[in-house]
Design a protein around this motif. Structure first.
Motif, mmCIF file in Angstrom:
data_model
loop_
_atom_site.group_PDB
_atom_site.id
_atom_site.type_symbol
_atom_site.label_atom_id
_atom_site.label_comp_id
_atom_site.label_asym_id
_atom_site.label_seq_id
_atom_site.Cartn_x
_atom_site.Cartn_y
_atom_site.Cartn_z
ATOM 1 N N ARG A 1 -32.542 -27.399 -4.231
ATOM 2 C CA ARG A 1 -31.927 -28.461 -5.036
ATOM 3 C C ARG A 1 -32.630 -29.791 -4.809
ATOM 4 N N PHE A 2 -32.974 -30.080 -3.559
ATOM 5 C CA PHE A 2 -33.568 -31.369 -3.226
ATOM 6 C C PHE A 2 -34.979 -31.501 -3.787
ATOM 7 N N THR A 3 -35.666 -30.378 -3.910
ATOM 8 C CA THR A 3 -36.991 -30.409 -4.507
ATOM 9 C C THR A 3 -36.894 -30.593 -6.016
ATOM 10 N N LYS A 4 -35.975 -29.868 -6.628
ATOM 11 C CA LYS A 4 -35.828 -29.942 -8.080
ATOM 12 C C LYS A 4 -35.304 -31.308 -8.537
ATOM 13 N N GLU A 5 -34.340 -31.863 -7.788
ATOM 14 C CA GLU A 5 -33.703 -33.104 -8.223
ATOM 15 C C GLU A 5 -34.350 -34.356 -7.638
ATOM 16 N N GLY A 6 -35.043 -34.192 -6.507
ATOM 17 C CA GLY A 6 -35.582 -35.382 -5.852
ATOM 18 C C GLY A 6 -37.021 -35.280 -5.405
ATOM 19 N N TYR A 7 -37.730 -34.247 -5.839
ATOM 20 C CA TYR A 7 -39.139 -34.053 -5.442
ATOM 21 C C TYR A 7 -39.324 -34.099 -3.928
ATOM 22 N N ASN A 8 -38.287 -33.726 -3.197
ATOM 23 C CA ASN A 8 -38.357 -33.757 -1.737
ATOM 24 C C ASN A 8 -38.777 -32.368 -1.244
ATOM 25 N N PHE A 9 -40.043 -32.250 -0.832
ATOM 26 C CA PHE A 9 -40.580 -30.967 -0.401
ATOM 27 C C PHE A 9 -40.480 -30.745 1.101
ATOM 28 N N PHE A 10 -40.059 -31.766 1.860
ATOM 29 C CA PHE A 10 -40.130 -31.668 3.317
ATOM 30 C C PHE A 10 -38.806 -31.946 4.019
ATOM 31 N N GLY A 11 -37.712 -31.959 3.272
ATOM 32 C CA GLY A 11 -36.400 -32.161 3.882
ATOM 33 C C GLY A 11 -36.217 -33.508 4.545
ATOM 34 N N GLN A 12 -36.931 -34.521 4.062
ATOM 35 C CA GLN A 12 -36.856 -35.840 4.693
ATOM 36 C C GLN A 12 -35.517 -36.516 4.400
ATOM 37 N N TRP A 13 -34.969 -37.161 5.431
ATOM 38 C CA TRP A 13 -33.677 -37.822 5.328
ATOM 39 C C TRP A 13 -33.839 -39.318 5.105
ATOM 40 N N CYS A 14 -32.774 -39.938 4.613
ATOM 41 C CA CYS A 14 -32.658 -41.394 4.593
ATOM 42 C C CYS A 14 -31.225 -41.727 5.015
ATOM 43 N N VAL B 1 -26.682 -36.270 -1.394
ATOM 44 C CA VAL B 1 -25.787 -35.910 -0.297
ATOM 45 C C VAL B 1 -25.770 -34.383 -0.143
ATOM 46 N N PRO B 2 -26.092 -33.872 1.039
ATOM 47 C CA PRO B 2 -26.047 -32.422 1.258
ATOM 48 C C PRO B 2 -24.630 -31.888 1.096
ATOM 49 N N SER B 3 -24.495 -30.772 0.423
ATOM 50 C CA SER B 3 -23.163 -30.223 0.158
ATOM 51 C C SER B 3 -22.478 -29.761 1.440
ATOM 52 N N LYS B 4 -23.234 -29.391 2.456
ATOM 53 C CA LYS B 4 -22.662 -28.894 3.710
ATOM 54 C C LYS B 4 -22.762 -29.921 4.838
ATOM 55 N N ARG B 5 -22.892 -31.185 4.501
ATOM 56 C CA ARG B 5 -22.997 -32.234 5.523
ATOM 57 C C ARG B 5 -21.678 -32.377 6.269
ATOM 58 N N ASP B 6 -21.738 -32.435 7.586
ATOM 59 C CA ASP B 6 -20.540 -32.626 8.403
ATOM 60 C C ASP B 6 -19.887 -33.966 8.081
ATOM 61 N N ASN B 7 -18.573 -34.030 8.254
ATOM 62 C CA ASN B 7 -17.833 -35.246 7.918
ATOM 63 C C ASN B 7 -18.256 -36.456 8.740
ATOM 64 N N ASP B 8 -18.759 -36.208 9.955
ATOM 65 C CA ASP B 8 -19.143 -37.328 10.809
ATOM 66 C C ASP B 8 -20.610 -37.730 10.613
ATOM 67 N N LYS B 9 -21.290 -37.111 9.677
ATOM 68 C CA LYS B 9 -22.689 -37.431 9.397
ATOM 69 C C LYS B 9 -22.788 -38.362 8.185
ATOM 70 N N HIS B 10 -23.838 -39.153 8.139
ATOM 71 C CA HIS B 10 -23.988 -40.116 7.057
ATOM 72 C C HIS B 10 -25.364 -40.053 6.391
ATOM 73 N N HIS B 11 -26.193 -39.135 6.808
ATOM 74 C CA HIS B 11 -27.535 -39.059 6.228
ATOM 75 C C HIS B 11 -27.498 -38.498 4.813
ATOM 76 N N GLU B 12 -28.523 -38.807 4.040
ATOM 77 C CA GLU B 12 -28.741 -38.222 2.730
ATOM 78 C C GLU B 12 -30.166 -37.675 2.698
ATOM 79 N N VAL B 13 -30.455 -36.843 1.730
ATOM 80 C CA VAL B 13 -31.805 -36.300 1.592
ATOM 81 C C VAL B 13 -32.559 -37.178 0.604
ATOM 82 N N ALA B 14 -33.666 -37.733 1.058
ATOM 83 C CA ALA B 14 -34.396 -38.740 0.282
ATOM 84 C C ALA B 14 -34.834 -38.218 -1.081
#
Length: 227
Positions: free
Chosen positions: A108-121, A129-142
């Motif tokens: 999904r991240f490659t198709k929607e965001g051209y993110n080929f390396f799983g880089q976070w922001c 926002v990752p669908s399985k992100r823990d509630n205490d996490k705040h990162h997104e996939v760039a």
């Protein structure tokens, strides 16, 4: 960008994936080669007692900012360490990590965001926002504007982030011994790229081995390009 998920034949999918990304990877490496040559030229000027032109200083300042290193005065002692950061990354390693992190371009991240390396922001709204992100996490996939931007950010990340000091140290040691830094040798420097640690390295090495014939295949007739 090709819709890799629609390519049923596995070999064709892999070939298409490698051929699509390779030109952009090689282009980024060429930029790094030119930056490295520029630093070597400046070091030679220092050794010969020559100063820098205004253009030299502006270009150097751009490189310093790109590679995230603090330098106040331009001397051999301050500039030489840049060579540890300004160095190429084997194309095979970039391709295999891209394949691993993006599910061969089908995530999904490659198709929607051209993110080929799983880089976070880490700023709200900066990415997906990752669908399985823990509630205490705040990162997104760039999210990137193009595959080229994803590749550039990935290379800068490996060449600057403290987590990859080992990667850069291995590469510099190999250079000092006049040994070519290969994907297989440098993969061990990516121990901090994944929480899976050694298992992640083993997986990359297995992928390198399993796809060797495709990685070294003839790409003279490539029509697709991520540049």
């Amino acid at each position: 960008m090709p819709d890799f998920s629609t390519i049923d034949d596995i070999t064709t999918k892999k070939q298409t994936f490698f051929q699509y990304l390779r030109p952009a990877i090689e282009a980024q490496n060429q930029i790094i080669v030119h930056e490295r040559q520029f630093i070597l030229l400046l070091l030679n000027q220092i050794d010969n007692g020559l100063g820098f032109s205004k253009d030299d200083e502006q270009k150097l300042q751009f490189i310093i900012e790109k590679y995230q290193i603090d330098i106040d005065t331009f001397t051999r002692a301050t500039l030489a360490p840049l060579l540890k950061r300004i160095d190429t990354i084997p194309v095979d390693l970039v391709l295999i990590q891209a394949a691993n992190e993006s599910g061969w371009g089908s995530s999904r991240f490659t198709k929607e965001g051209y993110n080929f390396f799983g880089q976070w922001c880490f700023t709200q709204g900066c990415g997906l926002v990752p669908s399985k992100r823990d509630n205490d996490k705040h990162h997104e996939v760039a999210v990137f504007k193009s595959p080229k931007d994803s590749i550039k950010a990935y290379m800068v990340n490996l060449n600057t982030h403290p987590a990859y000091r080992l990667f850069r140290a291995i590469r510099a040691d190999l250079r000092a011994q006049k040994i070519k830094p290969t994907a297989e040798k440098l993969a061990f420097g990516l121990i901090n790229y994944s929480e899976r640690k050694e298992a992640y390295i083993d997986e990359l090495l297995e992928m390198l081995k399993h796809n060797q014939s495709l990685l070294t295949g003839n790409t003279d007739n490539v029509e697709l390009s991520a540049t």
